[in-house]
Design a protein around this motif. Structure first.
Motif, PDB file in Angstrom:
ATOM      1  N   PHE A  57      -7.549  69.037  28.806  1.00  0.00           N
ATOM      2  CA  PHE A  57      -8.826  69.035  28.068  1.00  0.00           C
ATOM      3  C   PHE A  57      -8.691  70.180  27.367  1.00  0.00           C
ATOM      4  O   PHE A  57      -8.247  71.366  27.851  1.00  0.00           O
ATOM      5  CB  PHE A  57      -9.905  68.667  29.158  1.00  0.00           C
ATOM      6  CG  PHE A  57      -9.914  67.982  30.137  1.00  0.00           C
ATOM      7  CD1 PHE A  57     -10.430  66.643  29.601  1.00  0.00           C
ATOM      8  CD2 PHE A  57      -9.421  67.817  31.264  1.00  0.00           C
ATOM      9  CE1 PHE A  57     -10.233  65.367  30.362  1.00  0.00           C
ATOM     10  CE2 PHE A  57      -9.383  66.745  32.388  1.00  0.00           C
ATOM     11  CZ  PHE A  57      -9.869  65.405  31.521  1.00  0.00           C
ATOM     12  N   ILE A  58      -9.404  70.227  26.201  1.00  0.00           N
ATOM     13  CA  ILE A  58      -9.293  71.453  25.209  1.00  0.00           C
ATOM     14  C   ILE A  58     -10.533  71.437  24.899  1.00  0.00           C
ATOM     15  O   ILE A  58     -11.181  70.440  24.129  1.00  0.00           O
ATOM     16  CB  ILE A  58      -8.219  71.400  24.153  1.00  0.00           C
ATOM     17  CG1 ILE A  58      -6.827  70.983  24.857  1.00  0.00           C
ATOM     18  CG2 ILE A  58      -8.245  72.566  23.222  1.00  0.00           C
ATOM     19  CD1 ILE A  58      -5.654  70.572  23.653  1.00  0.00           C
ATOM     20  N   ASP A  59     -11.098  72.700  24.975  1.00  0.00           N
ATOM     21  CA  ASP A  59     -12.311  72.955  24.346  1.00  0.00           C
ATOM     22  C   ASP A  59     -12.462  73.340  22.871  1.00  0.00           C
ATOM     23  O   ASP A  59     -11.498  74.350  22.533  1.00  0.00           O
ATOM     24  CB  ASP A  59     -12.890  74.080  25.029  1.00  0.00           C
ATOM     25  CG  ASP A  59     -14.646  74.346  24.484  1.00  0.00           C
ATOM     26  OD1 ASP A  59     -14.897  74.109  23.354  1.00  0.00           O
ATOM     27  OD2 ASP A  59     -15.412  75.024  25.139  1.00  0.00           O
ATOM     28  N   ASN A  60     -12.541  72.491  21.871  1.00  0.00           N
ATOM     29  CA  ASN A  60     -12.596  72.786  20.446  1.00  0.00           C
ATOM     30  C   ASN A  60     -12.989  74.072  19.776  1.00  0.00           C
ATOM     31  O   ASN A  60     -12.437  74.584  19.036  1.00  0.00           O
ATOM     32  CB  ASN A  60     -13.014  71.539  19.829  1.00  0.00           C
ATOM     33  CG  ASN A  60     -12.168  70.319  19.742  1.00  0.00           C
ATOM     34  OD1 ASN A  60     -10.705  70.677  20.123  1.00  0.00           O
ATOM     35  ND2 ASN A  60     -12.388  69.078  19.615  1.00  0.00           N
ATOM     36  N   THR A  72     -18.737  65.506  23.217  1.00  0.00           N
ATOM     37  CA  THR A  72     -17.777  64.571  22.327  1.00  0.00           C
ATOM     38  C   THR A  72     -16.689  64.573  23.297  1.00  0.00           C
ATOM     39  O   THR A  72     -16.176  65.676  23.849  1.00  0.00           O
ATOM     40  CB  THR A  72     -17.642  65.050  20.952  1.00  0.00           C
ATOM     41  OG1 THR A  72     -18.849  64.970  20.161  1.00  0.00           O
ATOM     42  CG2 THR A  72     -16.528  63.971  20.296  1.00  0.00           C
ATOM     43  N   LEU A  73     -16.056  63.463  23.347  1.00  0.00           N
ATOM     44  CA  LEU A  73     -14.595  63.455  23.909  1.00  0.00           C
ATOM     45  C   LEU A  73     -13.817  62.866  23.043  1.00  0.00           C
ATOM     46  O   LEU A  73     -13.902  61.468  22.696  1.00  0.00           O
ATOM     47  CB  LEU A  73     -14.789  62.573  25.160  1.00  0.00           C
ATOM     48  CG  LEU A  73     -13.314  62.299  26.045  1.00  0.00           C
ATOM     49  CD1 LEU A  73     -12.749  63.527  26.481  1.00  0.00           C
ATOM     50  CD2 LEU A  73     -13.456  61.199  27.094  1.00  0.00           C
ATOM     51  N   SER A  74     -12.434  63.269  22.764  1.00  0.00           N
ATOM     52  CA  SER A  74     -11.661  62.929  21.839  1.00  0.00           C
ATOM     53  C   SER A  74     -10.354  62.603  22.789  1.00  0.00           C
ATOM     54  O   SER A  74      -9.952  63.280  23.502  1.00  0.00           O
ATOM     55  CB  SER A  74     -11.188  63.830  20.780  1.00  0.00           C
ATOM     56  OG  SER A  74     -12.410  64.305  20.095  1.00  0.00           O
ATOM     57  N   SER A  75      -9.482  61.375  22.045  1.00  0.00           N
ATOM     58  CA  SER A  75      -8.344  61.135  23.107  1.00  0.00           C
ATOM     59  C   SER A  75      -7.252  60.790  22.089  1.00  0.00           C
ATOM     60  O   SER A  75      -7.486  60.717  20.922  1.00  0.00           O
ATOM     61  CB  SER A  75      -8.965  60.034  23.999  1.00  0.00           C
ATOM     62  OG  SER A  75      -8.157  58.793  23.653  1.00  0.00           O
ATOM     63  N   ASP A  76      -6.108  60.837  22.591  1.00  0.00           N
ATOM     64  CA  ASP A  76      -4.969  60.322  21.838  1.00  0.00           C
ATOM     65  C   ASP A  76      -4.564  58.860  21.631  1.00  0.00           C
ATOM     66  O   ASP A  76      -3.930  58.306  21.175  1.00  0.00           O
ATOM     67  CB  ASP A  76      -3.592  60.944  22.351  1.00  0.00           C
ATOM     68  CG  ASP A  76      -3.397  60.567  23.637  1.00  0.00           C
ATOM     69  OD1 ASP A  76      -3.960  59.947  24.405  1.00  0.00           O
ATOM     70  OD2 ASP A  76      -2.111  61.544  24.222  1.00  0.00           O
ATOM     71  N   ASN A  77      -5.999  58.322  22.477  1.00  0.00           N
ATOM     72  CA  ASN A  77      -5.653  56.507  22.272  1.00  0.00           C
ATOM     73  C   ASN A  77      -4.573  56.178  22.816  1.00  0.00           C
ATOM     74  O   ASN A  77      -4.126  54.960  22.714  1.00  0.00           O
ATOM     75  CB  ASN A  77      -5.723  56.048  20.804  1.00  0.00           C
ATOM     76  CG  ASN A  77      -7.117  56.375  20.054  1.00  0.00           C
ATOM     77  OD1 ASN A  77      -8.025  56.354  20.916  1.00  0.00           O
ATOM     78  ND2 ASN A  77      -6.942  56.802  18.879  1.00  0.00           N
TER      79      ASN A  77
END
Length: 72
Positions: A17-20, A57-62
């Motif tokens: 998990f990375i905090d943008n 927001t949660l972003s992922s690499d799908n």
């Protein structure tokens, strides 16, 4: 992320998990992909309780870790 071979402890997967905003990184080792929800739930509680802010927001690499019915 998946490793070709398991570690001595049986670990084959990592979830990060990375905090943008701050670029802080949390990395956890998993024995299987189905542990993603448990790790995410624990991480989310820790981050929100520790910061006093909600994750928006949660972003992922799908790659499918976050698409299970339970996760949604």
């Amino acid at each position: 992320m998946s490793m070709a071979e398991r570690s001595l402890g049986g670990v084959r997967y990592f979830i990060t998990f990375i905090d943008n905003c701050t670029r802080k990184v949390w990395a956890y080792s998993n024995r299987s992909k189905d542990e993603a929800l448990e790790v995410f739930s624990w991480w989310l509680a820790e981050v929100e309780n520790g910061s006093g802010h909600n994750v928006k927001t949660l972003s992922s690499d799908n790659r499918g870790e976050y698409t299970s019915r339970a996760f949604i």
